[in-house]
Design an enzyme around this catalytic site. Structure first.
Site, mmCIF file in Angstrom:
data_model
loop_
_atom_site.group_PDB
_atom_site.id
_atom_site.type_symbol
_atom_site.label_atom_id
_atom_site.label_comp_id
_atom_site.label_asym_id
_atom_site.label_seq_id
_atom_site.Cartn_x
_atom_site.Cartn_y
_atom_site.Cartn_z
ATOM 1 N N ARG A 124 -59.044 -8.997 -6.534
ATOM 2 C CA ARG A 124 -57.795 -8.237 -6.478
ATOM 3 C C ARG A 124 -58.044 -6.749 -6.240
ATOM 4 O O ARG A 124 -59.105 -6.229 -6.579
ATOM 5 C CB ARG A 124 -56.966 -8.445 -7.742
ATOM 6 C CG ARG A 124 -57.673 -8.161 -9.048
ATOM 7 C CD ARG A 124 -57.009 -9.016 -10.144
ATOM 8 N NE ARG A 124 -57.405 -8.633 -11.503
ATOM 9 C CZ ARG A 124 -58.535 -9.051 -12.059
ATOM 10 N NH1 ARG A 124 -59.392 -9.803 -11.385
ATOM 11 N NH2 ARG A 124 -58.825 -8.695 -13.295
ATOM 12 N N CYS A 137 -45.529 11.733 -16.529
ATOM 13 C CA CYS A 137 -46.014 11.484 -17.890
ATOM 14 C C CYS A 137 -47.173 12.445 -18.146
ATOM 15 O O CYS A 137 -48.113 12.503 -17.359
ATOM 16 C CB CYS A 137 -46.533 10.057 -18.031
ATOM 17 S SG CYS A 137 -45.425 8.778 -17.424
ATOM 18 N N CYS A 140 -50.840 11.261 -17.789
ATOM 19 C CA CYS A 140 -51.084 10.469 -16.571
ATOM 20 C C CYS A 140 -52.573 10.314 -16.273
ATOM 21 O O CYS A 140 -53.301 11.293 -16.153
ATOM 22 C CB CYS A 140 -50.398 11.122 -15.381
ATOM 23 S SG CYS A 140 -50.752 10.274 -13.818
ATOM 24 N N ARG A 142 -53.856 9.354 -13.571
ATOM 25 C CA ARG A 142 -54.158 9.761 -12.191
ATOM 26 C C ARG A 142 -53.662 11.168 -11.890
ATOM 27 O O ARG A 142 -53.313 11.498 -10.766
ATOM 28 C CB ARG A 142 -53.546 8.763 -11.206
ATOM 29 C CG ARG A 142 -54.532 7.707 -10.852
ATOM 30 C CD ARG A 142 -54.033 6.641 -9.920
ATOM 31 N NE ARG A 142 -54.591 5.417 -10.434
ATOM 32 C CZ ARG A 142 -53.886 4.374 -10.834
ATOM 33 N NH1 ARG A 142 -52.581 4.375 -10.723
ATOM 34 N NH2 ARG A 142 -54.500 3.323 -11.331
ATOM 35 N N ASP A 301 -56.574 6.675 -21.740
ATOM 36 C CA ASP A 301 -57.771 7.007 -20.968
ATOM 37 C C ASP A 301 -58.241 8.439 -21.257
ATOM 38 O O ASP A 301 -57.454 9.293 -21.660
ATOM 39 C CB ASP A 301 -57.476 6.889 -19.469
ATOM 40 C CG ASP A 301 -57.314 5.438 -19.027
ATOM 41 O OD1 ASP A 301 -57.869 4.542 -19.711
ATOM 42 O OD2 ASP A 301 -56.631 5.201 -18.014
ATOM 43 N N ASP A 338 -59.720 0.664 -20.901
ATOM 44 C CA ASP A 338 -60.190 0.712 -19.513
ATOM 45 C C ASP A 338 -61.499 1.498 -19.586
ATOM 46 O O ASP A 338 -61.496 2.691 -19.902
ATOM 47 C CB ASP A 338 -59.148 1.386 -18.615
ATOM 48 C CG ASP A 338 -59.207 0.878 -17.177
ATOM 49 O OD1 ASP A 338 -60.290 0.411 -16.771
ATOM 50 O OD2 ASP A 338 -58.187 0.968 -16.475
ATOM 51 N N LYS A 345 -60.838 -3.162 -17.321
ATOM 52 C CA LYS A 345 -60.118 -3.321 -18.584
ATOM 53 C C LYS A 345 -60.853 -4.300 -19.483
ATOM 54 O O LYS A 345 -61.140 -5.419 -19.073
ATOM 55 C CB LYS A 345 -58.701 -3.817 -18.311
ATOM 56 C CG LYS A 345 -57.878 -2.837 -17.508
ATOM 57 C CD LYS A 345 -56.520 -3.416 -17.182
ATOM 58 C CE LYS A 345 -55.732 -2.497 -16.264
ATOM 59 N NZ LYS A 345 -56.278 -2.487 -14.879
HETATM 60 C C1 PLP Z 1 -55.647 -2.819 -13.828
HETATM 61 C C2 PLP Z 1 -56.272 -2.999 -12.543
HETATM 62 C C3 PLP Z 1 -56.118 -4.208 -11.847
HETATM 63 C C4 PLP Z 1 -55.302 -5.363 -12.376
HETATM 64 O O1 PLP Z 1 -55.864 -5.874 -13.554
HETATM 65 P P1 PLP Z 1 -55.226 -7.153 -14.266
HETATM 66 O O2 PLP Z 1 -56.005 -7.290 -15.530
HETATM 67 O O3 PLP Z 1 -55.383 -8.308 -13.336
HETATM 68 O O4 PLP Z 1 -53.785 -6.846 -14.521
HETATM 69 C C5 PLP Z 1 -56.741 -4.319 -10.638
HETATM 70 N N1 PLP Z 1 -57.508 -3.337 -10.131
HETATM 71 C C6 PLP Z 1 -57.702 -2.189 -10.785
HETATM 72 C C7 PLP Z 1 -58.585 -1.148 -10.190
HETATM 73 C C8 PLP Z 1 -57.079 -1.967 -12.011
HETATM 74 O O5 PLP Z 1 -57.264 -0.815 -12.661
#
Ligand code: PLP
Length: 387
Positions: A124, A137, A140, A142, A301, A338, A345
């Site tokens: 992903r 926020c 933030c 970012r 963070d 994170d 995470k």
């Molecule tokens: C949070 C995040 C995701 C999605 O994580 P899930 O645990 O699947 O919700 C994907 N890529 C990055 C870089 C993220 O920080």
């Protein structure tokens, strides 16, 4: 229908802007145009503390100030400790940078094959499509790029990002974030969703947005049509406090749900905002009533200038300890850190497994009673069923 706790109300209405035409108030363009952006504008509408005034003076170089009229109405102007206020009005402590704090706390810059595309997990990607939000926020993660106060000059390259996703067939999940993706005009959102949906290996598309919380007026029939046509879209909203669960947000969530949007929530654990069990439990209950599943609670963070928000991570564990078993399982989010530097995470949980023995687990429940779960590591043989 009222929530169990009567300490906060569902209804907000137009508040300070009660003389504004309802049609204008309900128009998200009006909300954007009339945001509070300067210290002078804030001071016209409320009395700032010295700390806040000092905080505002450095916002131009760090993270701009922006508060929608709708969200500004949720602030208790008489209470300097108002949990809504702390999230969007800068305080002087923002200027302090703790030694462990970083501009890019979770190491996104090192895993960006294309500007705006973070590919950290195997299947992903995180697709950052804008650097703007409806409101900013103060914690933030970012802030290096969001609002462009630090002159990052973020220019996401949609074409190259989409090409990258097309080429990498292992990517089955695209998380669209930013900034806030719902700041984009409808036609851009539609283009992005259609392009992603046309990639055969992309089977899961989601949006991370705080706009339902900052500006529920953005959830228009046209946006809902786009989401519905490209659904199901999963959406993580970002509610931190039960006071944000207004009737306006509840209605926006209902419109989204009717458009095949599956709703989850992510909260950030923030000192003096939501770092106690009662607040988080009440938040979970409100979310469930709005059809939103609590998904994550983040340890704050290590972003520059956020130490006044940071809690002891043990607080997060304590909150989960007091939710799991004590309330609806759907209402228990996952507490995560994170990992600094880019580890992703990591779930952080109370310990329910006391001991793992050769043939049994020693576990404890939410009441701290111990139980033994015996098991056999031998293959299961059922008499009379062997071939
Ligand atoms: C949070 C995040 C995701 C999605 O994580 P899930 O645990 O699947 O919700 C994907 N890529 C990055 C870089 C993220 O920080």
């Amino acid at each position: 229908m009222y929530p169990r706790d009567h300490t906060t109300k569902w209804f907000t209405g137009q508040g300070l802007w009660s003389d504004v035409n309802k049609l204008e108030w309900d128009d998200w363009h009006w909300q954007l145009r009339n945001r509070l952006l300067t210290v002078d504008h804030l001071k016209q509408e409320m009395q700032l503390t010295q700390e806040e005034e000092a905080g505002c003076s450095s916002a131009k170089q760090k993270l701009l100030i922006a508060i929608t009229p709708y969200y500004f109405n949720l602030i208790d102007k008489q209470d300097p400790d108002c949990p809504i206020r702390k999230q969007v009005i800068p305080r002087q402590q923002e200027q302090y940078i703790a030694p462990e704090e970083r501009l890019d706390p979770v190491g996104e810059e090192n895993t960006m094959p294309v500007e705006g595309l973070v590919h950290r997990y195997p299947d992903r990607v995180l697709f950052l499509v804008t650097s703007y939000c409806a409101s900013y926020c103060r914690y933030c993660t970012r802030s290096r790029l969001v609002s462009n106060a630090q002159e990052y000059d973020f220019h996401p390259d949609y074409e190259r990002a989409i090409k990258y996703i097309e080429h990498h067939t292992e990517i089955r999940d695209v998380l669209i974030s930013g900034g806030d993706p719902l700041m984009l005009p409808d036609r851009k959102i539609e283009m992005l969703l259609k392009r992603l949906r046309s990639i055969p290996h992309v089977e899961f598309v989601r949006i991370g947005s705080r706009i339902p919380v900052f500006m529920p007026q953005r959830i228009t029939p046209e946006l809902c049509r786009i989401l519905k046509e490209n659904g199901p879209i999963w959406m993580s909203i970002h509610v931190n406090h039960p006071k944000e669960c207004t009737i306006e947000l509840k209605d926006a969530c209902e419109r989204l749900a009717c458009s095949r949007v599956v709703l989850g929530n992510q909260s950030v654990l923030l000192k003096g905002v939501n770092d106690d069990v009662e607040t988080m439990k009440s938040l979970s209950h409100r979310l469930l009533q709005m059809g939103v599943r609590p998904y994550y609670i983040y340890q704050c963070d290590l972003i520059t200038g956020s130490s006044h928000f940071r809690t002891d991570p043990r607080k997060g564990i304590e909150i989960i300890e007091h939710l799991r078993g004590h309330t609806t399982g759907y209402g228990v989010p996952q507490f995560v850190i994170d990992a600094p530097g880019g580890g992703g995470k990591i779930p952080v949980n109370p310990t329910y497994v006391k001991e793992i023995r050769e043939n049994e687990f020693v576990v404890r429940n939410f009441r701290h009673n111990e139980y033994i779960y015996p098991f056999s590591t031998e293959a299961l043989v059922v008499e009379g069923c062997s071939s």
